[in-house]
Each structure stands twice: as structure tokens, then as C-alpha cells.
Design a protein around this motif. Structure first.
Motif: not given
Length: 348
Positions: A81-86, A216-220, A293-294
Motif C-alpha cells: 500500500v505504502v509504495i503506491n501512496l508514495s 517503509p512509510e510514505a511521506r504523507k 520512498y522519500e
């Protein structure tokens, strides 16, 4: 996938396709006002009023993008999910919905898919998005995951790869290289395990690196931060394939050159330490590792005072004219041509 013989196994065939979808998605609740109709009809219905809709999709294949011998299924669902939100946040947009499609072989019981969807559900909750559809089918090659992310933005807020101008500053969020070094640690421990299955690895000193790889975390926070600082980026891209590749993408799309300064590239101390342990150059890792994913973006020089004190942001270079080329200025003050040596998804 490592299996516990004592873990109950429910054959997916017992549920059928629609029964499986209903089972895996029954606890997903609608939270976005833009979601009119979610799962349960022939198509989702979304209403963004006058905003621009932003859509991105990504495909993850077992054995190519992930190794289930050390990637927990719950982490995999979260990361997928995260890599798409990024990619949505890299457009300076807000993410609001996802669709999830999976192809799965018969070696996966229902309980394994429940773990995968638990990770997806956690990401949906953390990033406040709705699951509004998808598909399931069988696979003869293991697990395949395809996620589409949907977002929205005002027309004037959208940022593309093509907007960088000469004299703009090149800025990156967070730090680089940790995800790649986390992967190196996991691959090394896998090899040790294969030789000696009784070995118990001590991974405490690698916690940050492994977390950056597995979860990893996306930079929302960055689009929200930039809006609060009243900074409108001129171009933006997320760092999935490595800093070098993304810098080149920006310059190619914007028809500009760049001076990227090696000494300015942000590295966590853990990355530097483990690079020394593996005898790998830390700059090479930051440039070519990928999966950080920065966000990488450019801003006008007059906006520098607004960001200079922010710990989330580092200026790592400046945009030049196209004829000057895409260059890395080394610590020895030598300019060398930057090569795209990051992850290539179609390389044999």
C-alpha cells in the motif's frame, strides 16, 4: 514462505472468489467522504467535486520484488500500500482510495491471506484511505499483488516531474540508503540460515535498516508541511529506484541539468556503520539503493529561508542549464556524470 505445521490451514477453494473477497474485506470501513460506493458493486463510485483525480498503480511479484522467507505477509501488505501512496504524495496530492488485486497459488491458505490483508488494513487506517475494490485469481507462480491508489488535488497544487527551472534548489526528505542496507542484512542472514537452520541471528543493531526495508512509510507529511510553509515545489518525484535514477528523471522531464553535492546527501549513522561492515561505499548505496520512498523535489531559491531550519528537509544540489549535464560534485570537488544505476524492474 515458512510454514508452522501447527497453524490451521483453510483452503481458499472452500470460500470461492466472492466468498474470499467478502471474508478478507468485511472489516474495512468507509472513511472518505469522496467514496460514494465501495466494495460490493460492479465498480466503485468516487466523487471529487472540482478536484483533479490522481491515479497510480504498482505490481509486486514474489521472487522478483519480495522474498517470503524473510518478509512477513503482514509487512508485505503494508508495504504494498505504502509504495503506491508514495506516488500520490509525489504529485503533491492527497490519497483517498485503493484497490487491491491478488493472484495466489494453492500453497497459501486463507490464514496467510488474512495476514496479508491485516497489513493492508493497518496501512489503510494509518493513512486514512478506503479500500474500494480489486480482484482475486489463482496463480501458478506464487503470490502477485497489484494495488492501485487514487488521490485528488486542486489543479494549482499539483506538482509534476517537468517543472524544475535553472537555479532552483534540489531538496530531499529524510535520509537515504537505509532500505537497501536492510535488504543486504536480510539476504546475508538468509544465507546463514540456509547453511545452519539452527542459527539465531541477532538483528538488534540493524533494527532501523530492516524496518526501512520491510515496513517503509510514505511521506504523507511532506505535502502538508510544504503547504504550511507556503512552499510550492516546482517539480517532485518519489525515490523508489534510487536517488541517481530519480534525479535523472527530473532533469530529463524538465530539460535541465543539476549539480548534486555528495557531501550534502543525508545518511543515517546506521547506514554509514553497516556500509563499513559490508565494505560498500555509502554514497553508492544512497545513489543507487532505492526503496527509500522519500520525496525529491525542487523549489525556488527565494523559498529557501522557509525550509532551511526544518529537520525533515535537506538541500542537496541546484538546477543548472541542460548543457551543463547531470553531475555529482564529489567531496574532492570533482564533477562526474551521474549514472542511473538504481533498480531496473525489467532487467534480466
Amino acid at each position: 514462505m515458512i510454514e508452522d505445521k501447527n497453524t490451521p490451514r483453510t483452503q481458499i477453494s472452500e470460500l470461492g472468489e466472492f466468498g474470499l473477497i467478502n471474508h478478507l474485506t468485511k472489516n474495512f470501513k468507509i472513511s472518505q467522504k469522496t467514496t460514494n460506493v465501495g466494495i460490493g458493486d460492479d465498480a466503485a463510485v468516487l466523487d471529487f467535486d472540482a478536484k483533479k483525480c490522481v491515479v497510480t498503480t504498482d505490481l509486486l511479484i514474489e521472487g522478483v520484488h519480495f522474498d517470503l522467507s524473510y518478509v512477513p505477509l503482514k509487512h508485505l501488505g503494508y508495504k504494498a500500500v505504502v509504495i503506491n501512496l508514495s506516488d500520490i504524495y509525489a504529485m503533491n496530492a492527497s490519497a483517498s482510495q485503493i484497490t487491491v488485486s491478488i493472484a495466489v497459488s494453492n500453497r497459501f491458505p486463507l490464514e496467510a491471506l488474512e495476514e496479508l490483508y491485516a497489513g493492508i488494513a493497518t496501512a489503510a487506517k494509518v493513512y486514512n484511505i478506503d479500500l474500494v475494490g480489486g480482484d482475486t485469481t489463482s496463480s501458478t507462480t506464487g503470490l502477485i499483488i497489484s494495488i492501485t491508489a487514487i488521490g485528488h488535488s486542486n489543479k494549482e497544487d499539483l506538482v509534476y516531474r517537468s517543472g524544475a527551472k535553472e537555479s532552483d534548489l534540489l531538496v530531499v526528505t529524510g535520509d537515504l540508503g537505509a532500505a537497501y542496507m536492510g535488504l543486504q542484512v536480510l539476504e546475508r542472514e538468509k544465507q546463514v540460515f540456509e547453511v545452519n537452520p539452527n542459527s539465531q541471528p541477532d538483528l538488534d543493531q540493524y533494527t532501523y535498516l530492516i524496518e526501512r526495508q520491510l515496513k517503509p512509510e510514505a511521506r504523507k507529511d511532506i505535502p502538508e508541511l510544504l503547504k504550511a510553509l507556503e512552499v510550492q515545489p516546482t517539480s517532485m518525484i518519489d525515490i523508489s529506484d534510487g536517488l541517481s535514477s530519480e534525479v535523472i528523471h527530473l532533469c530529463t522531464q524538465s530539460k535541465v541539468g543539476v549539480n548534486l553535492y555528495e557531501e550534502k546527501i543525508p545518511l543515517d549513522p546506521a547506514v554509514i556503520s553497516v556500509c563499513e561492515e559490508f565494505k560498500i561505499n555509502s554514497t553508492t548505496v544512497a545513489l543507487n539503493g532505492g526503496e527509500d520512498y522519500e520525496l525529491l523535489f525542487t523549489i525556488k531559491q527565494e523559498d529557501y529561508p522557509k525550509i532551511k531550519a526544518n529537520p525533515n528537509l535537506t538541500v542537496i544540489g541546484h538546477i543548472t542549464d541542460q548543457k551543463s549535464g547531470v553531475g555529482l560534485v564529489t567531496r574532492a570537488n570533482e564533477k562526474i556524470e551521474l549514472k542511473a544505476q538504481g533498480w531496473n524492474p525489467i532487467k534480466e
